[in-house]
Design a protein around this motif. Sequence first.
Motif: not given
Length: 343
Positions: A85-107
Amino acid sequence: MTSFLRSDRSTPVAIWLAIVAALVLAMVVVGGATRLTDSGLSITEWKPVTGALPPMSDAHWNAEFAKYREIPQYQQVNRGMSLDEFKTIYWWEWAHRFLGRLVGLVYALPFVYFLARREIPKRLILRCVGLLALGGLQGAIGWWMVASGLADRVSVAPERLMVHLGLAFILFATLIWTALDAWRGEARQPLPSPWSALALGLMGLIFIQILLGALVAGNDAGLVYNDWPLMNGTLFPRDYAGDGLWGTLAHSQGAVQLHHRLGGYVLTIAVIWMAISARRTNYVPPPAKRLIMATTHATLLQALLGIATLMLAVPLWLGMLHQLMAAVVLGLATAFAWRIRRV
């Protein structure tokens, strides 16, 4: 010499900025899901570089889970949660932070490339630098928001969530405007008209409504008063008043939901009036008339989605769609305001 001359427009730069805007939109939607699933506090540390990788072994997962079990959200809300159950919520937050890093690189990487090749129109360079700085600030504000829920609260502070979401939408709208500027070049001097101010005012109304929605989300206020148009059978919520003025404006479930409802009514009336007025004036060119009509239709759809989201007590898919449509409404209004200023 011609290779050193910078054009006033650049299609590649416009495409790049549009792609970044689309990634910001994706990050907003995933961020909404992170909030709706109460996943935002699952990662209790801010590691901008090393945190890019998720846990890669059982030992790493257990270590992350151990950190989560130390915060109030686990102890008061999720005690007894399993590792899966923890992994489920962890993956949502990790995906959000991953997209933030991706936005930074793509910019950042194309920005350096286009700047070195002198492809960014000169008048847009400082704006692009400002967007880069705002992107970095957004990461810091994201952690500032998360930190508010790690010690004395079981969720993030609603006002910090509002700042975080508000800055994301500022970035989104500015990227769209800048992409359009890069695509079409510098605008001619617009004719004297009240429509420029009206269009910017509409953007402001939409932005305020988004901020009010962030306070609703931050207070879980969509889980109460789930009837419409009344609020538990009354016009005015019985628990409107909070602890003082700020407690009412930012932390009272009844107050923030009422304010969001009222903002929706004002926005709907304003956009319908603008659409009718635009059809009757020659100051608004046909492309802009089509944009204000599209904005109006999107606003009406968003209002219906908001009512459905409330009455169904915020199911995940509908809450995500409601947040997505907020971005669509703001994006269309931004394009309308940009087009009006090019009359």
